[in-house]
Motif scaffolding. Structure first.
Motif, PDB file in Angstrom:
ATOM      1  N   MET A 224     -25.321 -65.063 -20.997  1.00 14.49           N
ATOM      2  CA  MET A 224     -25.454 -65.812 -19.746  1.00 14.49           C
ATOM      3  C   MET A 224     -26.695 -66.700 -19.805  1.00 14.49           C
ATOM      4  N   VAL A 225     -26.775 -67.593 -18.848  1.00  9.93           N
ATOM      5  CA  VAL A 225     -27.950 -68.452 -18.764  1.00  9.93           C
ATOM      6  C   VAL A 225     -29.171 -67.595 -18.446  1.00  9.93           C
ATOM      7  N   GLN A 226     -30.333 -68.097 -18.742  1.00 14.11           N
ATOM      8  CA  GLN A 226     -31.563 -67.362 -18.502  1.00 14.11           C
ATOM      9  C   GLN A 226     -31.758 -67.125 -16.994  1.00 14.11           C
ATOM     10  N   ASN A 227     -32.229 -65.916 -16.643  1.00  8.34           N
ATOM     11  CA  ASN A 227     -32.467 -65.540 -15.239  1.00  8.34           C
ATOM     12  C   ASN A 227     -31.199 -65.704 -14.389  1.00  8.34           C
ATOM     13  N   ALA A 228     -30.080 -65.203 -14.910  1.00  7.75           N
ATOM     14  CA  ALA A 228     -28.783 -65.397 -14.249  1.00  7.75           C
ATOM     15  C   ALA A 228     -28.719 -64.741 -12.875  1.00  7.75           C
ATOM     16  N   GLU A 229     -29.483 -63.672 -12.653  1.00 10.42           N
ATOM     17  CA  GLU A 229     -29.397 -62.953 -11.378  1.00 10.42           C
ATOM     18  C   GLU A 229     -30.573 -63.241 -10.465  1.00 10.42           C
ATOM     19  N   LYS A 230     -31.306 -64.314 -10.779  1.00 13.00           N
ATOM     20  CA  LYS A 230     -32.498 -64.614  -9.985  1.00 13.00           C
ATOM     21  C   LYS A 230     -32.143 -64.924  -8.527  1.00 13.00           C
ATOM     22  N   LEU A 231     -31.047 -65.648  -8.323  1.00 12.60           N
ATOM     23  CA  LEU A 231     -30.652 -66.030  -6.967  1.00 12.60           C
ATOM     24  C   LEU A 231     -29.645 -65.059  -6.355  1.00 12.60           C
ATOM     25  N   THR A 232     -28.782 -64.473  -7.183  1.00 12.72           N
ATOM     26  CA  THR A 232     -27.696 -63.629  -6.647  1.00 12.72           C
ATOM     27  C   THR A 232     -28.062 -62.166  -6.534  1.00 12.72           C
ATOM     28  N   GLY A 233     -29.072 -61.705  -7.304  1.00 13.74           N
ATOM     29  CA  GLY A 233     -29.366 -60.290  -7.355  1.00 13.74           C
ATOM     30  C   GLY A 233     -28.372 -59.581  -8.251  1.00 13.74           C
ATOM     31  N   PRO A 234     -28.451 -58.255  -8.362  1.00 11.56           N
ATOM     32  CA  PRO A 234     -27.552 -57.522  -9.262  1.00 11.56           C
ATOM     33  C   PRO A 234     -26.092 -57.696  -8.854  1.00 11.56           C
ATOM     34  N   LYS A 235     -25.247 -58.106  -9.784  1.00 12.10           N
ATOM     35  CA  LYS A 235     -23.811 -58.221  -9.547  1.00 12.10           C
ATOM     36  C   LYS A 235     -23.084 -58.167 -10.874  1.00 12.10           C
ATOM     37  N   TRP A 236     -21.809 -57.718 -10.820  1.00 15.23           N
ATOM     38  CA  TRP A 236     -21.012 -57.659 -12.036  1.00 15.23           C
ATOM     39  C   TRP A 236     -20.533 -59.061 -12.397  1.00 15.23           C
ATOM     40  N   ALA A 237     -20.269 -59.251 -13.706  1.00 13.13           N
ATOM     41  CA  ALA A 237     -19.710 -60.524 -14.163  1.00 13.13           C
ATOM     42  C   ALA A 237     -18.289 -60.689 -13.625  1.00 13.13           C
ATOM     43  N   GLU A 238     -17.948 -61.926 -13.228  1.00 11.37           N
ATOM     44  CA  GLU A 238     -16.621 -62.215 -12.697  1.00 11.37           C
ATOM     45  C   GLU A 238     -15.805 -62.991 -13.729  1.00 11.37           C
ATOM     46  N   LYS A 239     -14.527 -63.068 -13.500  1.00  9.63           N
ATOM     47  CA  LYS A 239     -13.689 -63.893 -14.351  1.00  9.63           C
ATOM     48  C   LYS A 239     -14.071 -65.357 -14.167  1.00  9.63           C
ATOM     49  N   ASP A 240     -14.207 -66.077 -15.299  1.00 14.77           N
ATOM     50  CA  ASP A 240     -14.657 -67.474 -15.295  1.00 14.77           C
ATOM     51  C   ASP A 240     -16.009 -67.616 -14.608  1.00 14.77           C
ATOM     52  N   ASP A 241     -16.886 -66.640 -14.835  1.00 15.27           N
ATOM     53  CA  ASP A 241     -18.229 -66.641 -14.231  1.00 15.27           C
ATOM     54  C   ASP A 241     -19.005 -67.854 -14.738  1.00 15.27           C
ATOM     55  N   PRO A 242     -19.516 -68.704 -13.832  1.00 14.21           N
ATOM     56  CA  PRO A 242     -20.232 -69.920 -14.266  1.00 14.21           C
ATOM     57  C   PRO A 242     -21.559 -69.623 -14.966  1.00 14.21           C
ATOM     58  N   ARG A 243     -22.040 -68.425 -14.836  1.00 16.26           N
ATOM     59  CA  ARG A 243     -23.320 -68.091 -15.473  1.00 16.26           C
ATOM     60  C   ARG A 243     -23.177 -67.874 -16.973  1.00 16.26           C
ATOM     61  N   ILE A 244     -21.947 -67.670 -17.446  1.00 16.65           N
ATOM     62  CA  ILE A 244     -21.717 -67.383 -18.864  1.00 16.65           C
ATOM     63  C   ILE A 244     -21.789 -68.684 -19.665  1.00 16.65           C
ATOM     64  N   THR A 245     -22.528 -68.660 -20.764  1.00 14.05           N
ATOM     65  CA  THR A 245     -22.673 -69.842 -21.628  1.00 14.05           C
ATOM     66  C   THR A 245     -21.425 -70.030 -22.486  1.00 14.05           C
ATOM     67  N   ARG A 246     -21.362 -71.207 -23.185  1.00 11.19           N
ATOM     68  CA  ARG A 246     -20.209 -71.471 -24.052  1.00 11.19           C
ATOM     69  C   ARG A 246     -20.120 -70.455 -25.191  1.00 11.19           C
ATOM     70  N   VAL A 247     -21.265 -70.224 -25.847  1.00 13.78           N
ATOM     71  CA  VAL A 247     -21.290 -69.237 -26.925  1.00 13.78           C
ATOM     72  C   VAL A 247     -21.070 -67.842 -26.366  1.00 13.78           C
ATOM     73  N   GLY A 248     -21.610 -67.609 -25.193  1.00 15.49           N
ATOM     74  CA  GLY A 248     -21.446 -66.305 -24.557  1.00 15.49           C
ATOM     75  C   GLY A 248     -20.004 -65.982 -24.266  1.00 15.49           C
TER      76      GLY A 248
END
Length: 780
Positions: free
Chosen positions: A648-672
Motif C-alpha cells: 500500500m501507499v505510505q501511511n495508508a491508515e493515517k486518515l482512515t484509522g485501522p481498517k481491513w483492505a477492501e476489494k479494489d482498495d485505492p490504497r494498494i499500489t500497482r506492484v502491491g
C-alpha cells in the motif's frame, strides 16, 4: 461468614465445661478423645469472655507455673482455662488436675504438631477471645485485662501479641515482618557478628525499635496470641501441614487477607522461661521446620515480599525438568555401560577404551534425549497418571531400540543367515533401558506426588463461582492434594461483600476482575463451577483467561456448553474436564516446529534473488519503505511485529484509522496489487517463523485493535490465541481476504475447526491448498 461447625478439625473432641468461677471446670481427655476424669463444674449457657489455652510438650512444671500466673491475673474476668499437652502421659498431669480441678486438660500421647495442637485448643475454646500461650510463657498479673481492653477498643485488631521478656529482663522479639526465603537461614547464622548486626536482619526481626509503643505489625509469634472469635470463624483453623514451622505467620497472613489487622501491644507482658534443647542439624524437627518453610513460601506465592507476591513455586518447571534430565541421564548412560560390560563378559564386540566408551555413551544419551523430547516425555507433569507415563515410555524405548536395530541392519548378512546371538542381545538392552529409565522416573514422580500431598509444588488455582457447587468443588480438591491444586480464592459473578470466605479461602473479586486476579495471584489453573444457566458468565470467564498461560477446567455438567473443545482429566475418581486442551500430541508439535524451521530457511535462502528483485521494484514503484511492519497478537496474547512486503501507499491508515483492505482498495499500489494476487507479499513472514512468533500453518494473526472488538462479539474468540498464528491457514484457503468484521466472523468458523482438529495431516492439506491458491492467482 463460615459456620463454626465447618471449622472443626478432623478427629478433634468437642466438650464444653463452664462455671461462674474464675476458671471453669474441665476434664482430662486422652488422645483417644475420651475423658479420663470429669471435673465438678456444671454447664452454663453464658459464654466466657476469654478462653486461655496453654500449649505444652510434656512439661508439667512449666504448665503449673503458667496456670499460677493465669490465676493471679484473671481477676473478675469471666474466663475458662484449658491445657493441651503433646507427647505426654496422662498420669503426669494427675497432680495438676488435683491442684487445678477447674481446668480442662487435653492430653495427646504422641506429638501431633504445633498447628494441630493449637487447633485442638481453638476447637475446645468457647470464649469471646482466645489467648494462646506456650507453657513456657508466664504472663504478668495485668496482662489478660490489658489485652482484652485493647482488643475491645480496637475492633479492627484481629490478633494481638504481648511484650515478652526473659527472666533477666531481656526483650524477646515476638513481633516480626513476614519472613523471606533468606530469613530462616540468617536466623541460624546470627552467631556470626557480621550477619547479626546487619540492618536487613534487624528490620526483618523488628529489632530496630524499642518495642515500647503499640504498633501494627505483620505477625506476632504464637507463643502469646490473643485471637478474636470472629477471626477464627472467618479465617478458619491453622493449617495442619505446618507440623513445626511458621504456622503463626501463616495464620496472621491469612487474617490480613480477610481484612483484619495484627497488633503488638507492649502494655501486656509475660516472662519467657527458656527450655534447653540440644541443637542438632539432623533432628527430625529441624527437617520438619525446613519443609514447613518451603511449604509456607509456596503456599503464599512469594520469596522476598509478601505484599508484592513475587511468585514462588518450590519445584518450578525448570527444576522439575532438570531433575528429570539428571534421572534419565543416569539411567541411559548407566544402562549403556552395563550392556557394554555384559557384551565384554560374553566376549562379544564392545568398546573397551575408556574415552571412546564415555563418548559413545554420551552419543547414546543425546539420541535418547531427542527421542524422549520428540515424544513429549519432558512436558510438565503433575497430577497425571504414572501408569500412563510408563506406557508412553515403554512405547518410546521400543521404537527407539527398533530404529537402532534397523540402522545397524546389514542387508546382505542379516537377510541371508539366521540372526546371530550378538544381534539378539539388543533385546536385553531394550529391557535394561526400560527398567532403569522407568525406575528413575517412577521414583521422581513418587517424590513429586508425596510433595504435592504435603502441599509443596501445587499450582495456584482460582475457582470461578460462589455457590454450593463451588464450595463442594473446593472440598473435593482439598480431599485430593495430589491433583496439584492450591486454591487461592473464589471468583463471584458479582463484586463480593467484605470478608466473604469459605474456610480460609476468600472471595477475591468478580468475574470482570479475573484478568487482574490471574496476574496478581500468579494463577496457573482456573476451575469453573458456575450453574448451567450462567452461559454468558462462563464465556466471560473463559475470555478473561485469554492471554495467560492458564489451564481451564470445568465440572462435568457444564460440558455441553463447550462440547467438542474439551478433554476429560480424571484421577482418583475425581473428574475434571479440561476445555481447550492441546489437541496435537507433543511429538507432532515438535515435528511441526522442525518443519517450520527447515521450510522457512529453505524459502528465504533459495528465494533470495527474487526477494531482492521485489525489493527493488517496490522501491521504484512508490515512495516508502520496502517492508511493512505492523503489531499483531500472537500465541497467548503476545504482541509481535509482523513483516510483509509493502503493498500500500505510505501511511495508508493515517486518515482512515485501522481498517481491513477492501476489494479494489485505492490504497494498494500497482506492484502491491500484483504481489497480493500471487501472495508474494507474505514471504517476509518466514522471518517471523524463524523467530518462533509464527508457524507455517495456523490462524492468521490479527491486530490488537480488532482483537478487542471481536472478543466482545464472538464467544471463545480468544481460543484462537492458544495456538501459534500462521502464514497460511484453513480460513485462508477456504475463504477470501477480510473486508469487514462479518467476513472475519465467517472465517472464524474455519479457524475454530483448525484449532479443534490440529494435526500434521491437516497442515499438509492446508499447505497443498495454499500452493494451489497461489498458482491460481486467487489472492486479492
Amino acid at each position: 461468614m463460615v459456620e463454626a461447625q465447618r471449622l472443626r478439625p478432623q478427629g478433634a473432641t468437642t466438650s464444653t465445661f463452664m462455671d461462674d468461677k474464675q476458671l471453669n471446670h474441665g476434664a482430662v481427655i486422652a488422645s483417644n478423645g475420651k475423658p479420663l476424669a470429669a471435673g465438678r463444674g456444671q454447664h452454663l449457657e453464658r459464654q466466657p469472655e476469654i478462653s486461655i489455652a496453654i500449649i505444652a510438650w510434656n512439661s508439667p512444671q512449666l504448665v503449673e507455673r503458667c496456670l499460677d500466673s493465669i490465676s493471679a491475673g484473671s481477676g473478675k474476668i469471666e474466663c475458662e482455662a484449658l491445657v493441651v499437652s503433646n507427647n505426654a502421659m496422662p498420669h503426669r498431669h494427675e497432680s495438676l488436675q488435683q491442684r487445678f480441678p477447674k481446668v480442662r486438660f487435653i492430653v495427646n500421647s504422641s506429638d501431633r504438631g504445633i498447628a494441630a495442637t493449637r487447633n485442638q485448643a481453638l476447637n475446645a475454646a468457647t470464649g469471646e477471645f482466645v489467648l494462646l500461650l506456650d507453657a513456657n510463657v508466664q504472663i504478668t498479673p495485668e496482662a489478660i485485662a490489658a489485652l482484652m481492653a485493647f482488643a475491645r477498643s480496637t475492633p479492627e485488631a484481629g490478633i494481638i501479641g504481648a511484650k515478652i521478656v526473659d527472666k533477666a529482663g531481656k526483650l524477646q522479639l515476638t513481633c516480626r515482618r513476614f519472613p523471606t526465603i533468606l530469613t530462616p537461614i540468617l536466623r541460624r547464622l546470627q552467631f556470626i557478628p557480621f550477619i547479626r548486626d546487619r540492618h536487613w536482619l534487624q528490620e526483618q526481626l523488628m529489632a530496630d525499635w524499642d518495642h515500647e509503643s503499640t504498633r501494627e505489625v505483620d505477625y506476632v509469634l504464637g507463643a502469646c496470641q490473643l485471637i478474636r472469635r470472629e477471626v477464627i470463624q472467618e479465617v478458619g483453623w491453622l493449617d495442619e501441614k505446618f507440623f513445626y514451622g511458621p504456622d503463626d505467620a501463616d495464620y496472621c497472613l491469612r487474617a490480613q487477607a480477610h481484612g483484619w489487622k495484627i497488633f503488638y501491644y507492649p502494655h501486656a507482658g509475660g516472662i519467657y522461661h527458656q527450655q534447653r534443647r540440644a541443637a542438632h542439624f539432623l533432628r527430625a524437627k529441624t527437617w520438619k521446620r525446613f519443609w514447613a518453610n518451603l511449604y509456607f513460601f509456596q503456599k503464599h506465592g512469594y520469596l522476598f515480599n509478601a505484599k508484592s507476591r513475587d511468585y514462588a513455586i518450590i519445584m518450578p518447571r525448570a527444576i522439575e525438568r532438570a531433575l528429570l534430565f539428571l534421572s534419565d541421564f543416569t539411567a541411559i548412560v548407566g544402562s549403556y555401560l552395563i550392556w557394554a560390560w555384559v557384551r565384554g563378559k560374553l566376549e562379544l564386540f564392545t568398546i573397551t577404551e575408556p574415552l571412546e566408551l564415555v563418548t559413545s555413551a554420551l552419543l547414546m544419551f543425546s539420541y535418547w534425549f531427542l527421542m524422549f523430547l520428540f515424544f513429549g516425555l519432558y512436558r510438565t507433569w503433575y497430577a497425571h497418571s504414572r501408569f500412563d507415563e510408563l506406557v508412553t515410555l515403554v512405547k518410546t524405548v521400543f521404537f527407539g531400540v527398533l530404529l537402532i536395530f534397523l540402522a545397524t541392519f546389514d542387508m546382505e548378512r542379516d537377510f541371508t543367515s539366521a540372526p546371530k546371538f550378538s544381534r539378539l542381545l539388543i533385546v536385553t538392552y531394550w529391557l535394561l533401558m526400560t527398567f532403569m529409565v522407568a525406575n528413575g522416573r517412577m521414583v521422581l514422580r513418587t517424590i513429586q506426588r508425596r510433595m504435592l500431598e504435603s502441599g509443596i509444588g501445587m499450582r495456584r488455582t482460582l475457582i470461578v463461582g460462589w455457590n454450593e457447587k463451588a464450595r463442594n468443588l473446593l472440598d473435593k480438591v482439598n480431599r485430593f492434594p495430589a491433583l496439584g491444586h492450591r486454591v487461592v480464592g473464589f471468583v463471584d459473578v458479582r463484586p463480593p461483600k467484605a470478608h466473604q470466605a469459605y474456610g480460609d479461602v476468600p472471595v477475591l473479586g468478580s468475574i470482570d476482575e479475573m484478568s487482574r486476579l490471574i496476574q496478581h495471584e500468579q494463577v496457573e489453573n482456573v476451575l469453573i463451577a458456575l450453574e448451567l444457566s450462567q452461559q454468558r458468565e462462563i464465556t466471560t470467564a473463559v475470555n478473561q483467561c485469554a492471554g495467560y498461560a492458564v489451564t481451564i477446567k470445568i465440572i462435568p455438567d457444564l460440558y455441553s456448553i463447550v462440547m467438542g473443545q474439551a478433554r476429560t482429566n480424571q484421577i482418583y475418581g475425581f473428574p475434571l474436564i479440561e476445555i481447550f486442551p492441546q489437541i496435537m500430541p507433543e511429538w507432532e508439535r515438535r515435528f511441526k516446529r522442525l518443519i517450520d524451521l527447515v521450510f522457512a530457511t529453505t524459502i528465504l535462502v533459495l528465494g533470495l534473488p527474487m526477494w531482492l528483485l521485489l525489493a527493488v521494484i517496490i522501491k521504484l514503484d512508490s515512495r516508502g519503505p520496502i517492508f511493512y511492519r505492523q503489531e499483531r497478537v500472537g500465541k497467548d496474547g503476545r504482541i509481535f511485529s509482523i513483516v510483509k512486503f509493502r503493498t500500500m501507499v505510505q501511511n495508508a491508515e493515517k486518515l482512515t484509522g485501522p481498517k481491513w483492505a477492501e476489494k479494489d482498495d485505492p490504497r494498494i499500489t500497482r506492484v502491491g496489487r500484483f504481489m497480493r494476487k500471487w501472495r508474494l507479499d507474505e514471504f517476509p513472514q518466514f522471518l517471523n517463523v524463524l523467530a518462533g512468533e509464527m508457524s507455517l500453518v495456523g490462524p492468521r494473526p490479527e491486530r490488537p485493535f480488532f482483537i478487542e472488538k471481536l472478543k466482545e462479539e464472538v464467544p471463545f474468540y480468544m481460543r484462537r490465541l492458544k495456538v501459534q498464528p500462521g502464514i497460511t491457514g484453513w480460513a485462508q484457503v477456504k475463504g477470501s481476504y477480510d473486508n469487514t468484521i462479518e467476513d472475519v466472523k465467517q472465517k472464524l468458523q474455519y479457524d475454530f475447526f483448525y484449532v479443534e482438529n490440529m494435526s500434521l495431516t491437516l497442515d499438509f492439506k492446508i499447505l497443498l491448498n495454499t500452493v494451489y491458491v497461489m498458482l491460481a492467482g486467487k489472492g486479492q
